[in-house]
Design an enzyme around this catalytic site. Structure first.
Site, PDB file in Angstrom:
ATOM      1  CD  GLN A 123      57.440 108.325  30.029  1.00 19.35           C
ATOM      2  OE1 GLN A 123      58.259 107.864  30.937  1.00 19.35           O
ATOM      3  NE2 GLN A 123      57.600 109.306  29.543  1.00 19.35           N
TER       4      GLN A 123
ATOM      5  CB  THR B  77      58.435 112.461  28.788  1.00 16.70           C
ATOM      6  OG1 THR B  77      59.011 111.611  29.915  1.00 16.70           O
ATOM      7  CG2 THR B  77      59.367 112.406  27.657  1.00 16.70           C
TER       8      THR B  77
ATOM      9  CG  LEU C 265      56.488 124.189  29.084  1.00 14.16           C
ATOM     10  CD1 LEU C 265      55.742 124.819  28.034  1.00 14.16           C
ATOM     11  CD2 LEU C 265      55.941 124.047  30.389  1.00 14.16           C
TER      12      LEU C 265
ATOM     13  CE1 TYR D 152      48.125 104.350  42.333  1.00 15.16           C
ATOM     14  CE2 TYR D 152      48.062 105.454  40.098  1.00 15.16           C
ATOM     15  CZ  TYR D 152      48.806 105.097  41.011  1.00 15.16           C
ATOM     16  OH  TYR D 152      50.110 104.930  40.888  1.00 15.16           O
TER      17      TYR D 152
ATOM     18  CG  HIS E 145      54.561 103.843  32.663  1.00 14.63           C
ATOM     19  ND1 HIS E 145      55.145 105.353  32.754  1.00 14.63           N
ATOM     20  CD2 HIS E 145      55.590 103.161  32.911  1.00 14.63           C
ATOM     21  CE1 HIS E 145      56.234 105.101  32.745  1.00 14.63           C
ATOM     22  NE2 HIS E 145      56.596 103.945  32.425  1.00 14.63           N
TER      23      HIS E 145
HETATM   24  C1  BV8 Z   1      61.122  99.116  36.259  1.00 17.19           C
HETATM   25  C2  BV8 Z   1      52.362 104.862  36.647  1.00 17.19           C
HETATM   26  C3  BV8 Z   1      62.408  97.054  36.715  1.00 17.19           C
HETATM   27  C4  BV8 Z   1      51.726 105.309  37.825  1.00 17.19           C
HETATM   28  C5  BV8 Z   1      54.564 105.456  36.566  1.00 17.19           C
HETATM   29  C6  BV8 Z   1      67.175 102.211  35.162  1.00 17.19           C
HETATM   30  C7  BV8 Z   1      66.624 101.106  34.507  1.00 17.19           C
HETATM   31  C8  BV8 Z   1      65.400 100.519  34.881  1.00 17.19           C
HETATM   32  C9  BV8 Z   1      64.588 100.828  36.101  1.00 17.19           C
HETATM   33  C10 BV8 Z   1      65.010 101.996  36.796  1.00 17.19           C
HETATM   34  C11 BV8 Z   1      66.351 102.700  36.240  1.00 17.19           C
HETATM   35  N1  BV8 Z   1      66.663 103.492  37.318  1.00 17.19           N
HETATM   36  C12 BV8 Z   1      65.913 103.584  38.118  1.00 17.19           C
HETATM   37  C13 BV8 Z   1      64.710 102.462  37.950  1.00 17.19           C
HETATM   38  C14 BV8 Z   1      63.697 102.410  38.684  1.00 17.19           C
HETATM   39  C15 BV8 Z   1      62.438 103.319  38.021  1.00 17.19           C
HETATM   40  C16 BV8 Z   1      62.765 104.702  37.714  1.00 17.19           C
HETATM   41  O1  BV8 Z   1      63.035 104.934  36.705  1.00 17.19           O
HETATM   42  N2  BV8 Z   1      63.013 105.511  38.933  1.00 17.19           N
HETATM   43  C17 BV8 Z   1      63.047 106.854  38.671  1.00 17.19           C
HETATM   44  C18 BV8 Z   1      62.231 107.943  39.530  1.00 17.19           C
HETATM   45  C19 BV8 Z   1      64.721 107.088  38.854  1.00 17.19           C
HETATM   46  N3  BV8 Z   1      61.567 102.697  37.020  1.00 17.19           N
HETATM   47  C20 BV8 Z   1      60.781 101.658  37.414  1.00 17.19           C
HETATM   48  O2  BV8 Z   1      60.594 101.283  38.593  1.00 17.19           O
HETATM   49  C21 BV8 Z   1      59.982 101.007  36.246  1.00 17.19           C
HETATM   50  N4  BV8 Z   1      60.183  99.954  36.211  1.00 17.19           N
HETATM   51  O3  BV8 Z   1      62.299  99.648  35.850  1.00 17.19           O
HETATM   52  O4  BV8 Z   1      61.123  97.639  36.575  1.00 17.19           O
HETATM   53  C22 BV8 Z   1      62.050  96.043  36.316  1.00 17.19           C
HETATM   54  C23 BV8 Z   1      62.923  95.270  35.300  1.00 17.19           C
HETATM   55  C24 BV8 Z   1      62.917  94.017  34.963  1.00 17.19           C
HETATM   56  C25 BV8 Z   1      61.782  93.255  35.395  1.00 17.19           C
HETATM   57  C26 BV8 Z   1      61.222  93.709  36.496  1.00 17.19           C
HETATM   58  C27 BV8 Z   1      61.140  95.067  37.077  1.00 17.19           C
HETATM   59  C28 BV8 Z   1      58.758 101.550  36.259  1.00 17.19           C
HETATM   60  C29 BV8 Z   1      58.270 102.961  36.093  1.00 17.19           C
HETATM   61  C30 BV8 Z   1      56.841 103.129  36.018  1.00 17.19           C
HETATM   62  C31 BV8 Z   1      56.373 103.731  37.290  1.00 17.19           C
HETATM   63  N5  BV8 Z   1      54.909 104.214  37.032  1.00 17.19           N
HETATM   64  N6  BV8 Z   1      53.437 105.820  36.358  1.00 17.19           N
HETATM   65  C32 BV8 Z   1      51.104 106.637  37.971  1.00 17.19           C
HETATM   66  O5  BV8 Z   1      50.970 107.300  36.813  1.00 17.19           O
HETATM   67  O6  BV8 Z   1      50.878 106.951  38.922  1.00 17.19           O
HETATM   68  S1  BV8 Z   1      55.803 106.750  36.286  1.00 17.19           S
HETATM   69  C33 BV8 Z   1      55.241 108.188  36.185  1.00 17.19           C
HETATM   70  O7  BV8 Z   1      56.561 108.978  35.668  1.00 17.19           O
HETATM   71  C34 BV8 Z   1      54.171 108.513  34.971  1.00 17.19           C
HETATM   72  O8  BV8 Z   1      53.820 107.483  34.267  1.00 17.19           O
HETATM   73  C35 BV8 Z   1      54.884 109.564  34.118  1.00 17.19           C
HETATM   74  O9  BV8 Z   1      54.398 109.662  32.923  1.00 17.19           O
HETATM   75  C36 BV8 Z   1      56.348 109.058  34.373  1.00 17.19           C
HETATM   76  C37 BV8 Z   1      57.199 109.984  33.715  1.00 17.19           C
HETATM   77  O10 BV8 Z   1      57.124 111.114  33.979  1.00 17.19           O
HETATM   78  P1  BV8 Z   1      56.680 112.010  32.804  1.00 17.19           P
HETATM   79  O11 BV8 Z   1      55.580 111.651  32.218  1.00 17.19           O
HETATM   80  O12 BV8 Z   1      57.967 112.306  32.167  1.00 17.19           O
HETATM   81  O13 BV8 Z   1      56.151 113.325  33.737  1.00 17.19           O
HETATM   82  P2  BV8 Z   1      57.043 114.704  34.614  1.00 17.19           P
HETATM   83  O14 BV8 Z   1      56.259 115.334  35.059  1.00 17.19           O
HETATM   84  O15 BV8 Z   1      58.260 113.912  35.028  1.00 17.19           O
HETATM   85  O16 BV8 Z   1      57.419 115.420  33.202  1.00 17.19           O
HETATM   86  C38 BV8 Z   1      56.650 116.410  32.313  1.00 17.19           C
HETATM   87  C39 BV8 Z   1      57.455 117.013  31.386  1.00 17.19           C
HETATM   88  O17 BV8 Z   1      56.319 117.770  30.604  1.00 17.19           O
HETATM   89  C40 BV8 Z   1      58.444 117.995  31.588  1.00 17.19           C
HETATM   90  O18 BV8 Z   1      59.684 117.847  31.099  1.00 17.19           O
HETATM   91  C41 BV8 Z   1      57.552 119.370  31.709  1.00 17.19           C
HETATM   92  O19 BV8 Z   1      58.584 120.304  31.267  1.00 17.19           O
HETATM   93  C42 BV8 Z   1      56.914 119.019  30.340  1.00 17.19           C
HETATM   94  N7  BV8 Z   1      55.583 119.926  30.226  1.00 17.19           N
HETATM   95  C43 BV8 Z   1      54.855 120.422  31.265  1.00 17.19           C
HETATM   96  N8  BV8 Z   1      53.777 121.108  30.604  1.00 17.19           N
HETATM   97  C44 BV8 Z   1      53.850 121.021  29.282  1.00 17.19           C
HETATM   98  C45 BV8 Z   1      54.983 120.329  29.064  1.00 17.19           C
HETATM   99  N9  BV8 Z   1      55.365 119.956  27.924  1.00 17.19           N
HETATM  100  C46 BV8 Z   1      54.632 120.307  26.922  1.00 17.19           C
HETATM  101  N10 BV8 Z   1      53.636 121.077  26.920  1.00 17.19           N
HETATM  102  C47 BV8 Z   1      53.156 121.430  28.240  1.00 17.19           C
HETATM  103  N11 BV8 Z   1      52.101 122.336  28.357  1.00 17.19           N
END
Ligand code: BV8
Length: 236
Positions: A92, A177, A203, A55, A110
Protein backbone atom coordinates in the site's frame (compact mmCIF):
# COMPACT_ATOMS: atom_id res chain seq x y z
CA UNK A 1 4.30 -31.12 1.09
CA UNK A 2 5.49 -28.79 -1.71
CA UNK A 3 6.02 -25.17 -0.71
CA UNK A 4 3.07 -22.96 -1.59
CA UNK A 5 3.14 -19.41 -3.05
CA UNK A 6 3.18 -16.57 -0.50
CA UNK A 7 1.44 -13.18 -0.71
CA UNK A 8 2.69 -10.41 1.60
CA UNK A 9 0.64 -7.21 2.07
CA UNK A 10 2.62 -4.30 3.51
CA UNK A 11 1.54 -0.95 4.90
CA UNK A 12 3.17 2.16 6.27
CA UNK A 13 4.36 0.39 9.44
CA UNK A 14 7.06 -1.51 7.55
CA UNK A 15 8.68 1.81 6.55
CA UNK A 16 8.30 3.48 9.96
CA UNK A 17 11.80 2.44 11.16
CA UNK A 18 13.25 3.79 7.91
CA UNK A 19 12.07 7.21 9.10
CA UNK A 20 8.84 7.53 7.08
CA UNK A 21 5.67 8.40 9.00
CA UNK A 22 2.65 6.14 9.11
CA UNK A 23 -0.86 7.52 8.65
CA UNK A 24 -2.88 6.73 11.74
CA UNK A 25 -0.32 6.63 14.53
CA UNK A 26 -0.26 9.55 16.95
CA UNK A 27 2.53 11.19 14.92
CA UNK A 28 0.98 9.98 11.65
CA UNK A 29 0.31 11.97 8.49
CA UNK A 30 -3.47 12.18 9.02
CA UNK A 31 -2.81 13.77 12.43
CA UNK A 32 -1.63 16.95 10.71
CA UNK A 33 -3.55 17.04 7.44
CA UNK A 34 -7.03 15.84 6.36
CA UNK A 35 -7.47 13.14 3.71
CA UNK A 36 -10.21 15.31 2.14
CA UNK A 37 -7.75 18.18 1.63
CA UNK A 38 -4.83 16.31 0.03
CA UNK A 39 -5.66 12.70 -0.95
CA UNK A 40 -8.79 12.79 -3.12
CA UNK A 41 -9.41 13.75 -6.77
CA UNK A 42 -11.78 16.45 -5.50
CA UNK A 43 -8.98 17.97 -3.40
CA UNK A 44 -6.71 18.03 -6.48
CA UNK A 45 -9.42 19.68 -8.60
CA UNK A 46 -10.15 22.23 -5.86
CA UNK A 47 -6.57 23.14 -4.90
CA UNK A 48 -3.91 21.42 -7.04
CA UNK A 49 -1.09 23.52 -5.57
CA UNK A 50 -1.90 22.27 -2.06
CA UNK A 51 -1.99 18.63 -3.17
CA UNK A 52 1.23 18.96 -5.19
CA UNK A 53 2.95 20.61 -2.19
CA UNK A 54 1.85 17.71 0.06
CA UNK A 55 3.35 15.10 -2.27
CA UNK A 56 6.40 17.22 -3.18
CA UNK A 57 7.27 17.41 0.54
CA UNK A 58 6.85 13.62 0.96
CA UNK A 59 8.91 12.96 -2.21
CA UNK A 60 11.73 15.17 -0.91
CA UNK A 61 11.53 13.30 2.41
CA UNK A 62 11.78 9.94 0.66
CA UNK A 63 14.83 11.11 -1.34
CA UNK A 64 16.67 12.05 1.87
CA UNK A 65 19.83 9.84 1.90
CA UNK A 66 19.05 8.95 5.53
CA UNK A 67 15.89 7.11 4.36
CA UNK A 68 16.92 3.57 3.49
CA UNK A 69 15.31 0.11 3.41
CA UNK A 70 15.33 -1.52 6.88
CA UNK A 71 15.78 -5.13 8.06
CA UNK A 72 12.10 -5.87 7.41
CA UNK A 73 12.34 -4.87 3.72
CA UNK A 74 15.58 -6.85 3.47
CA UNK A 75 13.96 -9.95 5.02
CA UNK A 76 11.14 -9.91 2.42
CA UNK A 77 13.69 -9.65 -0.41
CA UNK A 78 15.53 -12.65 1.13
CA UNK A 79 12.25 -14.59 1.36
CA UNK A 80 11.63 -13.98 -2.36
CA UNK A 81 15.15 -15.22 -3.21
CA UNK A 82 15.13 -18.31 -0.99
CA UNK A 83 11.50 -19.53 -0.76
CA UNK A 84 10.98 -22.45 -3.23
CA UNK A 85 7.70 -21.00 -4.60
CA UNK A 86 6.61 -17.54 -5.79
CA UNK A 87 6.52 -14.68 -3.23
CA UNK A 88 4.51 -11.57 -4.20
CA UNK A 89 4.74 -8.35 -2.18
CA UNK A 90 1.61 -6.19 -2.49
CA UNK A 91 2.35 -2.82 -0.94
CA UNK A 92 0.00 0.00 0.00
CA UNK A 93 3.09 2.17 0.37
CA UNK A 94 4.14 4.69 -2.24
CA UNK A 95 7.82 4.66 -1.21
CA UNK A 96 10.47 2.66 -3.12
CA UNK A 97 12.03 0.87 -0.16
CA UNK A 98 10.94 -2.65 -1.22
CA UNK A 99 12.59 -2.18 -4.63
CA UNK A 100 15.74 -0.79 -3.06
CA UNK A 101 15.89 -3.81 -0.72
CA UNK A 102 15.79 -6.11 -3.78
CA UNK A 103 12.14 -7.24 -3.94
CA UNK A 104 11.20 -7.85 -7.58
CA UNK A 105 7.72 -9.41 -7.57
CA UNK A 106 6.06 -6.28 -6.26
CA UNK A 107 2.73 -4.49 -6.85
CA UNK A 108 2.27 -0.87 -5.70
CA UNK A 109 -1.52 -0.98 -5.38
CA UNK A 110 -1.69 2.68 -4.23
CA UNK A 111 0.83 3.99 -6.77
CA UNK A 112 4.36 5.36 -6.42
CA UNK A 113 5.66 8.69 -5.09
CA UNK A 114 8.61 8.63 -7.56
CA UNK A 115 6.30 8.45 -10.59
CA UNK A 116 4.06 11.08 -12.20
CA UNK A 117 1.04 10.65 -14.47
CA UNK A 118 0.17 12.97 -17.37
CA UNK A 119 -3.32 14.49 -17.18
CA UNK A 120 -3.32 14.83 -20.97
CA UNK A 121 -1.91 11.55 -22.37
CA UNK A 122 -1.98 9.33 -19.27
CA UNK A 123 1.71 8.38 -19.60
CA UNK A 124 3.45 7.45 -16.32
CA UNK A 125 7.06 8.65 -15.97
CA UNK A 126 9.73 8.62 -13.26
CA UNK A 127 9.93 11.82 -11.19
CA UNK A 128 12.38 12.96 -8.50
CA UNK A 129 11.69 16.72 -8.74
CA UNK A 130 8.82 18.82 -7.38
CA UNK A 131 5.69 18.79 -9.55
CA UNK A 132 4.40 22.13 -8.23
CA UNK A 133 6.51 24.21 -10.68
CA UNK A 134 4.65 22.36 -13.42
CA UNK A 135 7.14 20.32 -15.45
CA UNK A 136 5.51 19.10 -18.69
CA UNK A 137 4.93 15.43 -19.46
CA UNK A 138 8.14 13.92 -20.96
CA UNK A 139 6.02 11.70 -23.24
CA UNK A 140 3.64 14.18 -24.91
CA UNK A 141 5.56 17.33 -24.10
CA UNK A 142 2.73 19.44 -22.84
CA UNK A 143 0.44 17.65 -20.38
CA UNK A 144 0.40 18.77 -16.74
CA UNK A 145 1.54 16.05 -14.31
CA UNK A 146 -0.13 14.65 -11.15
CA UNK A 147 1.41 12.26 -8.65
CA UNK A 148 1.01 8.63 -9.83
CA UNK A 149 -0.73 7.91 -6.54
CA UNK A 150 -4.14 6.28 -5.94
CA UNK A 151 -6.32 8.74 -3.99
CA UNK A 152 -9.39 7.84 -1.95
CA UNK A 153 -12.25 7.11 -4.32
CA UNK A 154 -9.86 5.98 -7.07
CA UNK A 155 -9.41 2.37 -8.16
CA UNK A 156 -6.27 0.73 -6.74
CA UNK A 157 -3.77 -0.65 -9.25
CA UNK A 158 -3.06 -4.29 -10.10
CA UNK A 159 -6.24 -5.62 -8.52
CA UNK A 160 -6.65 -8.49 -11.01
CA UNK A 161 -3.11 -9.77 -10.45
CA UNK A 162 -3.49 -9.34 -6.69
CA UNK A 163 -6.77 -11.29 -6.64
CA UNK A 164 -5.26 -14.13 -8.66
CA UNK A 165 -2.19 -14.30 -6.41
CA UNK A 166 -4.31 -14.42 -3.24
CA UNK A 167 -6.53 -17.12 -4.77
CA UNK A 168 -3.47 -19.28 -5.37
CA UNK A 169 -1.44 -18.66 -2.22
CA UNK A 170 -0.91 -21.00 0.73
CA UNK A 171 0.23 -18.22 3.08
CA UNK A 172 -0.98 -14.61 3.37
CA UNK A 173 1.06 -12.28 5.59
CA UNK A 174 0.03 -8.69 6.46
CA UNK A 175 2.81 -6.45 7.77
CA UNK A 176 2.60 -2.92 9.23
CA UNK A 177 -0.97 -2.13 8.25
CA UNK A 178 -3.85 -1.02 10.47
CA UNK A 179 -6.47 -2.73 8.30
CA UNK A 180 -8.42 0.51 7.85
CA UNK A 181 -8.28 0.99 4.10
CA UNK A 182 -10.21 -1.04 1.57
CA UNK A 183 -10.00 -3.00 -0.62
CA UNK A 184 -6.56 -3.91 0.89
CA UNK A 185 -8.13 -4.59 4.30
CA UNK A 186 -10.38 -7.18 2.66
CA UNK A 187 -7.54 -9.31 1.27
CA UNK A 188 -7.19 -11.42 4.44
CA UNK A 189 -10.86 -12.49 4.22
CA UNK A 190 -10.29 -13.56 0.61
CA UNK A 191 -7.19 -15.55 1.67
CA UNK A 192 -9.18 -17.28 4.44
CA UNK A 193 -11.90 -18.24 1.99
CA UNK A 194 -9.16 -19.93 -0.08
CA UNK A 195 -7.94 -21.83 3.00
CA UNK A 196 -4.58 -20.00 3.09
CA UNK A 197 -2.79 -19.67 6.43
CA UNK A 198 -3.01 -16.02 7.52
CA UNK A 199 -0.42 -14.25 9.67
CA UNK A 200 -0.26 -10.64 10.97
CA UNK A 201 3.11 -9.06 11.78
CA UNK A 202 2.55 -5.63 13.35
CA UNK A 203 3.55 -3.31 16.18
CA UNK A 204 0.17 -3.97 17.79
CA UNK A 205 -3.05 -5.86 16.99
CA UNK A 206 -4.75 -4.25 13.99
CA UNK A 207 -8.44 -3.69 13.27
CA UNK A 208 -8.53 -7.03 11.50
CA UNK A 209 -6.36 -9.02 13.96
CA UNK A 210 -9.25 -11.43 14.67
CA UNK A 211 -9.20 -12.47 11.00
CA UNK A 212 -5.66 -13.91 11.22
CA UNK A 213 -4.70 -17.45 12.28
CA UNK A 214 -1.71 -16.02 14.14
CA UNK A 215 -0.04 -12.73 14.96
CA UNK A 216 3.45 -11.71 16.03
CA UNK A 217 3.75 -8.23 17.52
CA UNK A 218 6.65 -5.82 17.83
CA UNK A 219 8.73 -3.56 15.59
CA UNK A 220 8.90 -4.82 12.00
CA UNK A 221 12.72 -4.81 12.00
CA UNK A 222 12.62 -7.56 14.66
CA UNK A 223 9.38 -9.42 13.95
CA UNK A 224 9.71 -9.75 10.16
CA UNK A 225 13.29 -11.12 10.00
CA UNK A 226 12.41 -13.57 12.85
CA UNK A 227 9.34 -14.78 10.96
CA UNK A 228 11.21 -15.16 7.66
CA UNK A 229 14.03 -17.06 9.42
CA UNK A 230 11.53 -19.52 10.94
CA UNK A 231 9.70 -19.91 7.63
CA UNK A 232 12.89 -20.68 5.71
CA UNK A 233 14.08 -23.07 8.45
CA UNK A 234 10.90 -25.05 7.82
CA UNK A 235 9.71 -24.34 11.34
CA UNK A 236 7.52 -21.40 10.31
C1 BV8 B 1 -11.57 2.45 -3.74
C2 BV8 B 1 -2.01 6.63 -1.35
C3 BV8 B 1 -13.45 2.46 -5.06
C4 BV8 B 1 -2.04 8.06 -1.07
C5 BV8 B 1 -3.82 5.68 -0.04
C6 BV8 B 1 -15.11 -0.66 1.08
C7 BV8 B 1 -14.72 -1.17 -0.15
C8 BV8 B 1 -14.03 -0.38 -1.07
C9 BV8 B 1 -13.72 0.95 -0.74
C10 BV8 B 1 -14.10 1.46 0.48
C11 BV8 B 1 -14.79 0.65 1.38
N1 BV8 B 1 -15.02 1.41 2.47
C12 BV8 B 1 -14.50 2.64 2.29
C13 BV8 B 1 -13.94 2.71 1.09
C14 BV8 B 1 -13.30 3.89 0.50
C15 BV8 B 1 -11.82 3.98 0.85
C16 BV8 B 1 -11.49 3.55 2.23
O1 BV8 B 1 -11.05 2.42 2.43
N2 BV8 B 1 -11.64 4.46 3.17
C17 BV8 B 1 -11.25 4.16 4.54
C18 BV8 B 1 -10.57 5.36 5.15
C19 BV8 B 1 -12.50 3.73 5.29
N3 BV8 B 1 -11.05 3.26 -0.11
C20 BV8 B 1 -10.72 3.84 -1.26
O2 BV8 B 1 -11.11 4.94 -1.58
C21 BV8 B 1 -9.84 3.04 -2.21
N4 BV8 B 1 -10.47 3.09 -3.50
O3 BV8 B 1 -12.06 1.70 -2.97
O4 BV8 B 1 -12.09 2.77 -4.95
C22 BV8 B 1 -13.63 2.08 -6.44
C23 BV8 B 1 -14.05 0.81 -6.72
C24 BV8 B 1 -14.24 0.46 -8.02
C25 BV8 B 1 -13.98 1.39 -9.02
C26 BV8 B 1 -13.54 2.69 -8.71
C27 BV8 B 1 -13.36 3.05 -7.42
C28 BV8 B 1 -8.47 3.68 -2.42
C29 BV8 B 1 -7.69 3.66 -1.16
C30 BV8 B 1 -6.27 4.14 -1.45
C31 BV8 B 1 -6.08 5.53 -0.92
N5 BV8 B 1 -4.67 5.89 -1.00
N6 BV8 B 1 -2.54 5.96 -0.17
C32 BV8 B 1 -0.94 8.43 -0.11
O5 BV8 B 1 -0.15 7.58 0.34
O6 BV8 B 1 -0.90 9.63 0.18
S1 BV8 B 1 -4.33 4.97 1.40
C33 BV8 B 1 -3.21 5.14 2.66
O7 BV8 B 1 -3.69 4.28 3.69
C34 BV8 B 1 -1.82 4.61 2.37
O8 BV8 B 1 -1.72 3.88 1.16
C35 BV8 B 1 -1.63 3.63 3.50
O9 BV8 B 1 -0.69 2.67 3.23
C36 BV8 B 1 -2.98 3.09 3.56
C37 BV8 B 1 -3.31 2.18 4.66
O10 BV8 B 1 -2.74 2.70 5.83
P1 BV8 B 1 -1.64 1.77 6.52
O11 BV8 B 1 -0.55 1.48 5.55
O12 BV8 B 1 -2.31 0.62 7.16
O13 BV8 B 1 -1.05 2.78 7.57
P2 BV8 B 1 -1.65 3.13 9.02
O14 BV8 B 1 -0.95 4.34 9.52
O15 BV8 B 1 -3.14 3.12 8.96
O16 BV8 B 1 -1.21 1.87 9.92
C38 BV8 B 1 0.15 1.64 10.17
C39 BV8 B 1 0.25 0.36 10.97
O17 BV8 B 1 1.64 0.09 11.18
C40 BV8 B 1 -0.39 0.45 12.33
O18 BV8 B 1 -1.15 -0.73 12.58
C41 BV8 B 1 0.79 0.53 13.30
O19 BV8 B 1 0.52 -0.13 14.53
C42 BV8 B 1 1.84 -0.23 12.55
N7 BV8 B 1 3.22 0.17 12.87
C43 BV8 B 1 3.67 1.40 13.23
N8 BV8 B 1 5.00 1.33 13.45
C44 BV8 B 1 5.39 0.06 13.21
C45 BV8 B 1 4.25 -0.68 12.84
N9 BV8 B 1 4.30 -2.00 12.56
C46 BV8 B 1 5.51 -2.58 12.64
N10 BV8 B 1 6.65 -1.94 12.98
C47 BV8 B 1 6.63 -0.63 13.26
N11 BV8 B 1 7.77 0.00 13.62
Amino acid sequence: MAARPIVVLTGAGISRESGLHTFRDADGIWASVRIEDVATPEAFARDPARVQAFYDARRRGLLDPAVRPNAAHDALARLEREWPAPVLVVTQNIDDLHERAGSRALVHMHGELLKARCLACGAVSPVRQDLAPGPACPACGNGPLRPHVVWFGEMPLGMEAIGAAIDGCGLFVAIGTSGNVYPAAGFVAQARRRRARTVELNLERSQGAHLFDEGHYGPATRVVPDFVERLLAGAG
